[in-house]
Design a protein around this motif. Structure first.
Motif, PDB file in Angstrom:
ATOM      1  N   VAL A  91       0.910  -1.132  -0.093  1.00  0.00           N
ATOM      2  CA  VAL A  91       0.060  -0.021   0.156  1.00  0.00           C
ATOM      3  C   VAL A  91       0.838   1.094  -0.168  1.00  0.00           C
ATOM      4  CG1 VAL A  91      -2.053  -0.770   0.895  1.00  0.00           C
ATOM      5  CG2 VAL A  91      -0.347  -0.085   2.475  1.00  0.00           C
ATOM      6  N   SER A  92       0.604   2.211  -0.859  1.00  0.00           N
ATOM      7  CA  SER A  92       1.200   3.414  -0.871  1.00  0.00           C
ATOM      8  C   SER A  92       0.944   4.824  -0.499  1.00  0.00           C
ATOM      9  CB  SER A  92       1.613   3.564  -2.506  1.00  0.00           C
ATOM     10  OG  SER A  92       0.314   4.153  -3.048  1.00  0.00           O
ATOM     11  N   GLY A  93      -0.226   4.636   0.046  1.00  0.00           N
ATOM     12  CA  GLY A  93      -0.780   6.217   0.549  1.00  0.00           C
ATOM     13  C   GLY A  93      -1.326   7.055  -0.314  1.00  0.00           C
ATOM     14  N   PHE A  94      -1.698   6.277  -1.671  1.00  0.00           N
ATOM     15  CA  PHE A  94      -2.202   6.881  -2.872  1.00  0.00           C
ATOM     16  C   PHE A  94      -0.975   7.738  -3.468  1.00  0.00           C
ATOM     17  CE2 PHE A  94      -6.283   7.858  -0.276  1.00  0.00           C
ATOM     18  CZ  PHE A  94      -6.762   6.664  -0.753  1.00  0.00           C
ATOM     19  N   GLN A  95       0.120   7.335  -3.200  1.00  0.00           N
ATOM     20  CA  GLN A  95       1.406   7.703  -4.164  1.00  0.00           C
ATOM     21  C   GLN A  95       1.800   7.148  -5.455  1.00  0.00           C
ATOM     22  OE1 GLN A  95       4.815   8.818  -1.571  1.00  0.00           O
ATOM     23  NE2 GLN A  95       3.578   8.456   0.110  1.00  0.00           N
ATOM     24  N   THR A  96       1.788   5.931  -5.531  1.00  0.00           N
ATOM     25  CA  THR A  96       2.380   5.300  -6.776  1.00  0.00           C
ATOM     26  C   THR A  96       1.513   3.918  -7.125  1.00  0.00           C
ATOM     27  OG1 THR A  96       4.453   4.543  -8.291  1.00  0.00           O
ATOM     28  CG2 THR A  96       4.197   4.216  -5.930  1.00  0.00           C
ATOM     29  N   PRO A  97       1.230   3.595  -8.489  1.00  0.00           N
ATOM     30  CA  PRO A  97       0.618   2.448  -8.709  1.00  0.00           C
ATOM     31  C   PRO A  97       1.815   1.507  -8.798  1.00  0.00           C
ATOM     32  CG  PRO A  97       0.656   3.821 -10.445  1.00  0.00           C
ATOM     33  CD  PRO A  97       1.139   4.743  -9.395  1.00  0.00           C
ATOM     34  N   MET A 128      -3.829   1.782  -5.175  1.00  0.00           N
ATOM     35  CA  MET A 128      -4.245   2.643  -6.421  1.00  0.00           C
ATOM     36  C   MET A 128      -5.136   1.940  -7.282  1.00  0.00           C
ATOM     37  SD  MET A 128      -2.733   5.544  -5.810  1.00  0.00           S
ATOM     38  CE  MET A 128      -2.598   6.394  -7.278  1.00  0.00           C
ATOM     39  N   TYR A 129      -5.694   0.775  -6.985  1.00  0.00           N
ATOM     40  CA  TYR A 129      -6.302  -0.169  -7.864  1.00  0.00           C
ATOM     41  C   TYR A 129      -7.423  -0.630  -7.152  1.00  0.00           C
ATOM     42  CZ  TYR A 129      -2.318  -0.277 -10.949  1.00  0.00           C
ATOM     43  OH  TYR A 129      -1.114  -0.016 -11.705  1.00  0.00           O
ATOM     44  N   LEU A 130      -8.256   0.226  -6.626  1.00  0.00           N
ATOM     45  CA  LEU A 130      -9.302  -0.134  -5.686  1.00  0.00           C
ATOM     46  C   LEU A 130     -10.799   0.001  -6.504  1.00  0.00           C
ATOM     47  CD1 LEU A 130      -8.290   1.150  -2.295  1.00  0.00           C
ATOM     48  CD2 LEU A 130      -8.016  -1.257  -3.174  1.00  0.00           C
ATOM     49  N   ASP A 176     -14.911   3.630  -9.189  1.00  0.00           N
ATOM     50  CA  ASP A 176     -15.721   4.426  -8.145  1.00  0.00           C
ATOM     51  C   ASP A 176     -15.204   4.558  -6.860  1.00  0.00           C
ATOM     52  OD1 ASP A 176     -15.929   1.554  -7.586  1.00  0.00           O
ATOM     53  OD2 ASP A 176     -18.032   1.383  -7.602  1.00  0.00           O
ATOM     54  N   TYR A 177     -14.078   4.373  -6.337  1.00  0.00           N
ATOM     55  CA  TYR A 177     -13.791   4.253  -4.846  1.00  0.00           C
ATOM     56  C   TYR A 177     -13.771   5.694  -4.516  1.00  0.00           C
ATOM     57  CZ  TYR A 177     -10.995   3.591  -0.832  1.00  0.00           C
ATOM     58  OH  TYR A 177     -10.874   3.751   0.856  1.00  0.00           O
ATOM     59  N   GLU A 178     -14.478   5.922  -3.412  1.00  0.00           N
ATOM     60  CA  GLU A 178     -14.905   7.449  -3.030  1.00  0.00           C
ATOM     61  C   GLU A 178     -13.829   8.396  -2.902  1.00  0.00           C
ATOM     62  OE1 GLU A 178     -16.716   7.481   0.675  1.00  0.00           O
ATOM     63  OE2 GLU A 178     -16.168   5.799   1.457  1.00  0.00           O
ATOM     64  N   TYR A 179     -12.647   7.529  -2.040  1.00  0.00           N
ATOM     65  CA  TYR A 179     -11.343   8.295  -1.632  1.00  0.00           C
ATOM     66  C   TYR A 179     -10.665   9.060  -2.890  1.00  0.00           C
ATOM     67  CZ  TYR A 179     -12.347   8.141   3.325  1.00  0.00           C
ATOM     68  OH  TYR A 179     -12.905   8.192   4.458  1.00  0.00           O
ATOM     69  N   TYR A 180     -10.579   8.350  -4.029  1.00  0.00           N
ATOM     70  CA  TYR A 180     -10.061   8.807  -5.305  1.00  0.00           C
ATOM     71  C   TYR A 180     -10.383  10.339  -5.470  1.00  0.00           C
ATOM     72  CZ  TYR A 180      -8.150   4.002  -6.016  1.00  0.00           C
ATOM     73  OH  TYR A 180      -7.491   2.850  -5.980  1.00  0.00           O
ATOM     74  N   ASN A 181     -11.418  10.597  -5.437  1.00  0.00           N
ATOM     75  CA  ASN A 181     -12.015  12.091  -5.531  1.00  0.00           C
ATOM     76  C   ASN A 181     -11.187  12.791  -4.963  1.00  0.00           C
ATOM     77  OD1 ASN A 181     -14.231  11.169  -7.000  1.00  0.00           O
ATOM     78  ND2 ASN A 181     -15.688  10.824  -5.225  1.00  0.00           N
ATOM     79  N   ARG A 182     -10.505  12.732  -3.843  1.00  0.00           N
ATOM     80  CA  ARG A 182      -9.562  13.533  -3.193  1.00  0.00           C
ATOM     81  C   ARG A 182      -8.155  13.687  -3.658  1.00  0.00           C
ATOM     82  NH1 ARG A 182     -10.886  12.533   3.362  1.00  0.00           N
ATOM     83  NH2 ARG A 182     -13.192  12.179   2.912  1.00  0.00           N
ATOM     84  N   LYS A 190      -9.385   7.755 -13.272  1.00  0.00           N
ATOM     85  CA  LYS A 190      -9.804   6.730 -12.612  1.00  0.00           C
ATOM     86  C   LYS A 190      -9.792   5.503 -13.383  1.00  0.00           C
ATOM     87  CE  LYS A 190     -12.555   9.993  -9.537  1.00  0.00           C
ATOM     88  NZ  LYS A 190     -13.981  10.385  -9.320  1.00  0.00           N
ATOM     89  N   GLN A 191     -10.091   5.495 -14.651  1.00  0.00           N
ATOM     90  CA  GLN A 191     -10.357   4.427 -15.722  1.00  0.00           C
ATOM     91  C   GLN A 191      -9.398   3.253 -15.335  1.00  0.00           C
ATOM     92  OE1 GLN A 191     -12.701   3.688 -17.512  1.00  0.00           O
ATOM     93  NE2 GLN A 191     -11.601   2.045 -18.540  1.00  0.00           N
ATOM     94  N   THR A 192      -8.166   3.804 -15.205  1.00  0.00           N
ATOM     95  CA  THR A 192      -7.116   2.637 -14.866  1.00  0.00           C
ATOM     96  C   THR A 192      -6.837   2.322 -13.665  1.00  0.00           C
ATOM     97  OG1 THR A 192      -5.529   4.540 -14.994  1.00  0.00           O
ATOM     98  CG2 THR A 192      -6.056   3.393 -16.895  1.00  0.00           C
ATOM     99  N   MET A 193      -7.740   2.666 -12.898  1.00  0.00           N
ATOM    100  CA  MET A 193      -7.345   2.310 -11.157  1.00  0.00           C
ATOM    101  C   MET A 193      -8.480   1.438 -10.781  1.00  0.00           C
ATOM    102  SD  MET A 193      -6.889   6.298 -10.019  1.00  0.00           S
ATOM    103  CE  MET A 193      -6.263   5.965  -8.118  1.00  0.00           C
TER     104      MET A 193
END
Length: 334
Positions: free
Chosen positions: A142-148, A162-164, A167-173, A180-183
């Motif tokens: 897990v990267s803390g939203f830093q890198t896939p 980075m692959y959840l 529609d994962y809600e926290y990606y909006n932030r 998001k298409q590739t996440m």
């Protein structure tokens, strides 16, 4: 009769253009891929035993743990006192959604056997083409939203958070909508393999024109598509089906516009960025054109080149550094 003959010839030409070559024998034995579950090990850390748990992580993951601490947390790997303070926050913080995200990651990636099988087939094909290529160790973290995707020496890390799902809600932030298409979990095999190929087969041209850049990247995507030949092109490209269909529908107009503007022979960074970088659209063409359109064009040219030159192997395609030659011998005329 002449009209009928013309229709028949046109039909055969259409069928020929739609044919795709088969490069790999069916009997290739898949590689035995086992993802290293560094993510699971992290989730076992408890605040009340954090110092002891950190020592266990260093003992069990002597290569990956220092890299993760320094490059993801931004803490010197030797500073275990600061790490003991920060690690619980990273795992359980609710302000930035880490606790919820890590819990979702554990649920979504509880079973990774399908992912391992997909990667096993892919790396078997890579080694069939390049026997000297070493299969890297693959770590899930897990990267803390830093890198896939994270590269280390002889290893690749997959930032599973980075692959959840798009529609994962926290990606909006943390990301834009077009990213998001590739996440999604199903994007992981293509992302790993394409990243591995870009590192294994680096750009060697001394030219920085759009033509050279987009053909290099397009060749890598063409190779990736052959490795994942059961996937539709839009999945390999990381687009939606609608984006792919738009490009196919307007392919001739796109190509004519590129040629009219003579963009192929430009090397200005703004032009290269517009055509090659991830973006909501390709500004040089249209706000309806998806980002990275130049890579798609390079892929289409490489595909046409291979269809018109059946004696050329995948290895020869990738080794060919003369972009002008590929373009001319592709007879690409959408």
């Amino acid at each position: 009769m002449k009209k009928l003959f013309s229709i028949i010839i046109s039909a055969f030409a259409l069928i020929s253009c739609q044919n795709t070559r088969t490069y790999f024998p069916k009997e290739i034995e898949p590689q035995n891929i086992e993802l290293v579950r560094f993510d699971n090990a992290l989730m076992n850390v408890r605040e009340e035993t954090v110092e002891q748990d950190i020592r266990v992580l260093y003992d069990e993951y002597p290569v990956f743990m220092p890299l993760w601490v320094e490059d993801i947390l931004g803490i010197p790997s030797s500073d275990t006192s600061v790490l003991a303070e920060q690690l619980p926050l990273f795992l359980h913080d609710t302000l930035y959604g880490f606790q919820q995200t890590n819990a979702r990651e554990q649920e979504l990636f509880a079973d990774v056997s399908g992912l391992e099988k997909s990667l096993g087939r892919a790396f078997a094909r890579i080694q069939w083409l390049y026997p000297e290529a070493e299969v890297p160790a693959l770590y899930l973290f897990v990267s803390g939203f830093q890198t896939p995707i994270y590269f280390g020496e002889s290893l690749i890390g997959i930032g599973a958070d980075m692959y959840l799902g798009s529609d994962y809600e926290y990606y909006n932030r943390v990301v834009y909508d077009y990213q998001k298409q590739t996440m999604r979990p199903e994007c992981i095999p293509v992302d790993i393999v394409s990243a591995f190929l870009f590192r294994t087969l680096p750009y060697t041209s001394t030219k920085s024109r759009l033509l050279d850049q987009m053909l290099y990247r397009g060749k890598v995507m063409y190779l990736t598509a052959q490795i994942f030949d059961q996937l539709p092109g839009y999945e390999v490209m990381g687009w939606t089906k609608e984006q792919w269909d738009w490009c196919v529908k307007h392919e001739r107009a796109i190509w004519h516009l590129v040629m009219d503007k003579r963009d192929l022979f430009k090397s200005e960074s703004l032009v290269l960025t517009s055509y090659l970088n991830d973006a909501p659209f390709t500004a040089e063409i249209s706000q309806d054109a998806p980002g990275r359109l130049g890579i798609w064009l390079g892929w289409r040219i490489a595909e046409s080149y291979m269809e018109h030159n059946p004696e050329v192997t995948l290895q020869q395609l990738m080794a060919e550094g003369d972009a002008q030659k590929i373009l001319e011998q592709s007879y690409y005329k959408p």
